[in-house]
Design an enzyme around this catalytic site. Sequence first.
Site, PDB file in Angstrom:
ATOM      1  N   THR A 157     106.020  60.092  42.653  1.00  0.00           N
ATOM      2  CA  THR A 157     105.917  59.832  41.216  1.00  0.00           C
ATOM      3  C   THR A 157     106.871  58.752  40.729  1.00  0.00           C
ATOM      4  O   THR A 157     106.563  58.060  39.761  1.00  0.00           O
ATOM      5  CB  THR A 157     106.144  61.119  40.402  1.00  0.00           C
ATOM      6  OG1 THR A 157     107.422  61.670  40.740  1.00  0.00           O
ATOM      7  CG2 THR A 157     105.049  62.133  40.678  1.00  0.00           C
ATOM      8  N   CYS A 158     108.012  58.581  41.386  1.00  0.00           N
ATOM      9  CA  CYS A 158     108.954  57.538  40.960  1.00  0.00           C
ATOM     10  C   CYS A 158     108.359  56.143  41.113  1.00  0.00           C
ATOM     11  O   CYS A 158     108.784  55.205  40.453  1.00  0.00           O
ATOM     12  CB  CYS A 158     110.248  57.615  41.760  1.00  0.00           C
ATOM     13  SG  CYS A 158     111.225  59.075  41.394  1.00  0.00           S
ATOM     14  N   PHE A 159     107.390  56.025  42.033  1.00  0.00           N
ATOM     15  CA  PHE A 159     106.806  54.722  42.337  1.00  0.00           C
ATOM     16  C   PHE A 159     105.335  54.626  41.939  1.00  0.00           C
ATOM     17  O   PHE A 159     104.675  53.643  42.274  1.00  0.00           O
ATOM     18  CB  PHE A 159     106.953  54.420  43.835  1.00  0.00           C
ATOM     19  CG  PHE A 159     108.367  54.523  44.324  1.00  0.00           C
ATOM     20  CD1 PHE A 159     109.309  53.568  43.964  1.00  0.00           C
ATOM     21  CD2 PHE A 159     108.766  55.590  45.102  1.00  0.00           C
ATOM     22  CE1 PHE A 159     110.621  53.667  44.394  1.00  0.00           C
ATOM     23  CE2 PHE A 159     110.074  55.691  45.543  1.00  0.00           C
ATOM     24  CZ  PHE A 159     111.004  54.736  45.187  1.00  0.00           C
TER      25      PHE A 159
END
Length: 186
Positions: A157-159
């Site tokens: 999710t961070c990317f």
Amino acid sequence: YAAPANGPWLLAGLPSQADGTNFGTDAEIARQCMMHLEQDRPDLKHMAGTSGVWFSGLFNEKELQLLISGLPDIDLDDLQANTDYSNWRASDRNIEWFWNVLKEFTKEEKANFLQFVSGTSKVPIGGFAQLQGMRGVQKFNIHRAYGGEGLLPAAHTCFNQLDLPEYKSEEETREKLKLALKEGSG
């Protein structure tokens, strides 16, 4: 908090955007919304008990976000236009199967997918060209996953990244993607 005469509740003291919304964290927004629901809908509090934190146990963060915001309208054409590929091409059959499956999804399944890959079910205000990642604006990415048969798609999710294994059919793509969403929704 303050309620403008013609607008949404704002969290006092937090910087606001030009459209009047502010930059409060999801947790703070959820806390404020719970307070307002408790004040405005005592029937809900009564049904849920007398605990000061009456939502805990009833909804997880994802469910609460959907309860407050409603199901978003997800423009898959916009998402597809703002997707980068790593070790895949947009014309690969597995990628075509992936988009076909996503287009068959219900509104709720699409919201769950967006939550799975980006950490939020909200569509960015400027569309998917404005999708935020760990480093600011960051497109949705589909990376080829290696490692053998039976793998489920995985997300970072961070990317805004989906690791998509190679499948043998559109049906297998559908089954594995739905299972990944189900298993990743806890």
